[in-house]
Design a protein around this motif. Structure first.
Motif, PDB file in Angstrom:
ATOM      1  N   LEU A   3       6.663   4.631   3.774  1.00  0.00           N
ATOM      2  CA  LEU A   3       7.243   3.364   3.317  1.00  0.00           C
ATOM      3  C   LEU A   3       7.663   2.480   4.495  1.00  0.00           C
ATOM      4  O   LEU A   3       7.341   1.283   4.534  1.00  0.00           O
ATOM      5  CB  LEU A   3       8.447   3.660   2.430  1.00  0.00           C
ATOM      6  N   VAL A   4       8.374   3.038   5.461  1.00  0.00           N
ATOM      7  CA  VAL A   4       8.807   2.266   6.626  1.00  0.00           C
ATOM      8  C   VAL A   4       7.598   1.758   7.398  1.00  0.00           C
ATOM      9  O   VAL A   4       7.572   0.603   7.865  1.00  0.00           O
ATOM     10  CB  VAL A   4       9.719   3.122   7.528  1.00  0.00           C
ATOM     11  N   SER A  22       0.805  -1.234   0.000  1.00  0.00           N
ATOM     12  CA  SER A  22       0.000   0.000   0.000  1.00  0.00           C
ATOM     13  C   SER A  22       0.832   1.276   0.000  1.00  0.00           C
ATOM     14  O   SER A  22       0.346   2.342  -0.377  1.00  0.00           O
ATOM     15  CB  SER A  22      -0.923   0.008   1.224  1.00  0.00           C
ATOM     16  N   ALA A  23       2.105   1.189   0.409  1.00  0.00           N
ATOM     17  CA  ALA A  23       2.916   2.397   0.583  1.00  0.00           C
ATOM     18  C   ALA A  23       3.085   3.204  -0.711  1.00  0.00           C
ATOM     19  O   ALA A  23       2.873   4.423  -0.707  1.00  0.00           O
ATOM     20  CB  ALA A  23       4.277   2.042   1.166  1.00  0.00           C
ATOM     21  N   PRO A  24       3.465   2.583  -1.852  1.00  0.00           N
ATOM     22  CA  PRO A  24       3.623   3.392  -3.069  1.00  0.00           C
ATOM     23  C   PRO A  24       2.338   4.093  -3.505  1.00  0.00           C
ATOM     24  O   PRO A  24       2.381   5.243  -3.957  1.00  0.00           O
ATOM     25  CB  PRO A  24       4.067   2.355  -4.116  1.00  0.00           C
ATOM     26  N   LEU A  25       1.187   3.415  -3.357  1.00  0.00           N
ATOM     27  CA  LEU A  25      -0.083   4.047  -3.726  1.00  0.00           C
ATOM     28  C   LEU A  25      -0.382   5.229  -2.808  1.00  0.00           C
ATOM     29  O   LEU A  25      -0.872   6.274  -3.260  1.00  0.00           O
ATOM     30  CB  LEU A  25      -1.214   3.018  -3.661  1.00  0.00           C
ATOM     31  N   THR A  26      -0.091   5.071  -1.530  1.00  0.00           N
ATOM     32  CA  THR A  26      -0.296   6.180  -0.584  1.00  0.00           C
ATOM     33  C   THR A  26       0.591   7.362  -0.947  1.00  0.00           C
ATOM     34  O   THR A  26       0.153   8.516  -0.932  1.00  0.00           O
ATOM     35  CB  THR A  26       0.019   5.713   0.857  1.00  0.00           C
ATOM     36  N   ILE A  27       1.842   7.080  -1.260  1.00  0.00           N
ATOM     37  CA  ILE A  27       2.782   8.144  -1.636  1.00  0.00           C
ATOM     38  C   ILE A  27       2.296   8.862  -2.896  1.00  0.00           C
ATOM     39  O   ILE A  27       2.327  10.091  -2.971  1.00  0.00           O
ATOM     40  CB  ILE A  27       4.192   7.547  -1.846  1.00  0.00           C
ATOM     41  N   VAL A  41      24.356   8.428   0.268  1.00  0.00           N
ATOM     42  CA  VAL A  41      24.956   8.055  -1.013  1.00  0.00           C
ATOM     43  C   VAL A  41      23.991   7.338  -1.940  1.00  0.00           C
ATOM     44  O   VAL A  41      24.245   7.232  -3.145  1.00  0.00           O
ATOM     45  CB  VAL A  41      26.221   7.183  -0.810  1.00  0.00           C
ATOM     46  N   VAL A  42      22.894   6.811  -1.406  1.00  0.00           N
ATOM     47  CA  VAL A  42      21.869   6.193  -2.251  1.00  0.00           C
ATOM     48  C   VAL A  42      20.513   6.734  -1.830  1.00  0.00           C
ATOM     49  O   VAL A  42      20.400   7.444  -0.846  1.00  0.00           O
ATOM     50  CB  VAL A  42      21.887   4.651  -2.153  1.00  0.00           C
ATOM     51  N   THR A  43      19.490   6.400  -2.592  1.00  0.00           N
ATOM     52  CA  THR A  43      18.162   6.926  -2.310  1.00  0.00           C
ATOM     53  C   THR A  43      17.644   6.460  -0.951  1.00  0.00           C
ATOM     54  O   THR A  43      17.796   5.297  -0.560  1.00  0.00           O
ATOM     55  CB  THR A  43      17.172   6.503  -3.408  1.00  0.00           C
ATOM     56  N   ASN A  44      17.010   7.382  -0.230  1.00  0.00           N
ATOM     57  CA  ASN A  44      16.530   7.080   1.126  1.00  0.00           C
ATOM     58  C   ASN A  44      15.462   5.991   1.146  1.00  0.00           C
ATOM     59  O   ASN A  44      15.388   5.200   2.074  1.00  0.00           O
ATOM     60  CB  ASN A  44      15.999   8.353   1.799  1.00  0.00           C
ATOM     61  N   ASN A  45      14.634   5.923   0.112  1.00  0.00           N
ATOM     62  CA  ASN A  45      13.589   4.903   0.078  1.00  0.00           C
ATOM     63  C   ASN A  45      14.175   3.498  -0.044  1.00  0.00           C
ATOM     64  O   ASN A  45      13.677   2.551   0.565  1.00  0.00           O
ATOM     65  CB  ASN A  45      12.628   5.176  -1.089  1.00  0.00           C
ATOM     66  N   ILE A  49      11.388   3.192  -8.059  1.00  0.00           N
ATOM     67  CA  ILE A  49      12.483   2.829  -7.148  1.00  0.00           C
ATOM     68  C   ILE A  49      11.930   1.987  -6.000  1.00  0.00           C
ATOM     69  O   ILE A  49      12.498   0.957  -5.621  1.00  0.00           O
ATOM     70  CB  ILE A  49      13.174   4.097  -6.591  1.00  0.00           C
ATOM     71  N   ILE A  50      10.806   2.422  -5.451  1.00  0.00           N
ATOM     72  CA  ILE A  50      10.206   1.711  -4.321  1.00  0.00           C
ATOM     73  C   ILE A  50       9.825   0.291  -4.715  1.00  0.00           C
ATOM     74  O   ILE A  50      10.152  -0.676  -4.012  1.00  0.00           O
ATOM     75  CB  ILE A  50       8.981   2.492  -3.799  1.00  0.00           C
ATOM     76  N   TYR A  51       9.135   0.143  -5.854  1.00  0.00           N
ATOM     77  CA  TYR A  51       8.740  -1.196  -6.294  1.00  0.00           C
ATOM     78  C   TYR A  51       9.972  -2.077  -6.547  1.00  0.00           C
ATOM     79  O   TYR A  51      10.007  -3.256  -6.169  1.00  0.00           O
ATOM     80  CB  TYR A  51       7.878  -1.116  -7.552  1.00  0.00           C
TER      81      TYR A  51
END
Length: 590
Positions: A161-162, A56-61, A502-506, A452-454
């Motif tokens: 996401l967390v 559900s996190a990516p849809l919420t974002i 150095v990399v994406t936080n997600n 990125i998240i997926y």
């Protein structure tokens, strides 16, 4: 096969992080490639893939991006920016205090990226009027927006996401305001730091427009005719003396009353009677007139003495300029504008600008007659104009509905309605009401972030399936177990914070959250404080311009160097690390 899969998933993990750091591939493509490799090697089956896309996190974002766009489109954020300018009254310290009072609470409830984008030109204009360096204000803008995002689950995509990943692992879902106490402490400590120590460390950098002195900022264009017998007749513009002459900027050519724009300007062959519209200094006019190449006395009066403007513009994350050279864009022929200079990663470039491949975050100094620039601004929604921005017709009558939608989403979520449900209903509502139309809503979503998240969710699932997460957790727990949970929490926060720089936080949040939950289970303590440590460690990113998107935006606009973020942001990272170690166990006991 199990050993092979564990080795393979670690190789994919390292290769993915290397792609993130070295920029061998776009970050979203690297994440999706890792996901695809895990499927190809049999580490994920069809059910695992379906579970990733059911998260559900990516849809919420995505829904929160739409709600943020509604506030932006209805002029709510713009109105706050106007109030800021009036209240600051030319004082840097006053401006920083008011910035904190406006941006931090706003960033707690909606995505902070559009907030930073709206305030960028406001602060640049304010700095110019107050005779300040914009670099004194833009880094604090990004930092305050990040700090504000730590006060609410909605504040950053990382928080959402967390929360989603931890719920999937069996933890009780986070409440909307559960992290508010620690977030408020973070914001207060961070703002006090920026007003005191940070302000002393803040650099005074020149933006890209400062490359040109007052002699270079000529304020008129001229029109010149190719006379009979001119040495330019029959030559390409690129072969003429005026093409590379620093005293001139050629915008377009008129022939028989028609503007020529079908072919690249430098390939255009001049004919007798052509009118060349260009910017010229007084000295340049004298030189070219004396040579007999052009005549400045027979040009149509309608093309004379138009006002020239210099505008700083940033390449947005979705711009189709990305990956192209300026010469390939043919901006002179299409719009009659000239890219005079470019700022990238702390360096101002003026030589061979046309041969540089553009990237997200590059800041261009664009020079053009007013009318040409207006046309360019009106048609390029993928470019962020940092000064002299064109006026957009806000839907101010809908502002009350946009604000009401945000309030309802927050209230509903705090009363127990699933965050995904309230966010999607709110996003649909602002579209139906007309705060933002569907096309604007789709464009507002940061699709690379969702991809990125997926991709990283897929890689994380592969690490769990192969036992890699359990292996990492057991090794960390085995090494740190004698020191107790507080030391483990401190180490995991520091690891999350360092990787985020150095990399994406997600990506960091997705990979570290299951690991800390496994570590907590192995130690026999509550996993919630460790999850909070990851949430804040991955959100509070200040030491580099690449760890968080808002830092990337201000990096180019403020003319910063990479080392400026290390100098100002690293002490703030360490200060907040100490705050986390002290207060997380108080609010979330082991």
């Amino acid at each position: 096969m199990e050993t092979f899969h564990i080795i393979a998933v670690f190789i994919i993990l390292v290769a993915t992080f290397a792609c993130f750091v070295k920029e061998w591939l776009p970050v979203d493509l690297a994440a999706l490639a890792a996901f695809a490799l895990c499927m190809l090697l049999g580490m994920l089956d069809a059910d695992d893939v379906a579970a990733v896309f059911n998260n559900s996190a990516p849809l919420t974002i995505g829904a929160m991006f739409v709600l943020s766009a509604a506030l932006n489109r209805t002029g709510v954020i713009d109105r706050m920016a106007i109030l800021f300018t009036k209240a600051a009254k030319g004082s840097e310290l006053r401006a920083l205090v008011i910035l904190a009072l406006l941006v931090a609470p706003l960033s707690a409830c909606v995505n902070n990226t559009p907030i930073v984008i709206v305030f960028l030109p406001v602060l640049i204009s304010f700095a110019r009027s107050a005779n300040l360096k914009a670099s004194r204000l833009l880094m604090p803008l990004s930092f305050i927006a990040i700090l504000g995002g730590t006060m609410c689950i909605f504040g950053t995509s990382t928080n959402i996401l967390v929360s989603g990943v931890s719920a999937k692992e069996g933890l009780e879902p986070f409440g909307v305001f559960e992290i508010l106490p620690l977030g408020v402490i973070y914001a207060l400590v961070g703002v006090i730091y920026l007003l005191t120590v940070g302000r002393k460390l803040m650099p005074s950098r020149d933006t890209v427009s400062s490359l040109f002195g007052s002699d270079d900022l000529r304020d008129f264009t001229s029109s010149a005719v190719v006379p009979e017998g001119s040495p330019l007749e029959g030559k390409k513009l690129s072969e003429s003396d005026i093409w590379e002459n620093p005293e001139f900027r050629i915008y377009y050519v008129v022939r028989n009353g028609q503007r020529l724009g079908m072919s690249p300007l430098d390939e255009l062959v001049l004919h007798e009677g052509d009118t060349v519209v260009l910017k010229a200094s007084t000295r340049g006019v004298s030189e070219i007139a004396e040579s007999g190449s052009l005549s400045f006395y027979k040009a149509p009066p309608t093309t004379e003495r138009k006002k020239i403007k210099l505008v700083e513009a940033m390449i947005g994350p979705h711009s189709n300029f990305i990956g192209k050279k300026i010469t390939q864009l043919d901006l002179r022929s299409q719009y009659g504008i000239v890219v005079a200079a470019l700022h990238r990663k702390g360096v101002n470039l003026t030589e061979n600008v046309g041969k540089i491949t553009l990237q997200f975050g590059d800041t261009l100094l664009i020079e053009a007659p007013e009318s040409n620039l207006q046309r360019f601004e009106n048609t390029r929604t993928d470019i962020i104009f940092l000064n002299d921005e064109v006026e957009r017709p806000f839907r101010r009558k809908k502002a009350i509905f946009a604000m009401a939608a945000i309030v309802c989403v927050v209230l509903a979520s705090s009363l127990g309605v699933p965050i995904l449900t309230s966010a999607i209903v709110g996003a649909v509502a602002v579209m139906v009401i007309g705060c933002v139309d569907p096309r604007e809503a789709y464009n507002s979503i940061e699709w690379p972030i969702l991809f990125i998240i997926y991709g990283m969710l897929g890689l994380g699932a592969a690490m769990e399936n192969t036992g890699a997460v359990r292996m990492v957790a057991e090794n960390i727990a085995g090494g740190l177990n004698p020191f107790g949970p507080l030391v483990v929490l401190a180490v995991m926060y520091l690891l999350s914070s360092a990787l985020t720089e150095v990399v994406t936080n997600n990506a960091v949040a997705i990979l570290i959250t299951p690991i800390v939950i496994s570590i907590a289970e192995g130690m026999g303590v509550d996993a919630r404080p460790f999850v909070v440590a990851v949430m804040f460690g991955a959100s509070a990113s200040f030491a580099t311009p690449i760890g968080y998107q808002t830092n990337t935006y201000v990096f180019g606009a403020g003319g910063y160097r990479f080392s400026d973020f290390v100098k100002v942001g690293l002490p703030l990272n360490l200060l907040l690390w100490i705050i986390a170690i002290i207060f997380i166990p108080i609010f979330w006991p082991f």
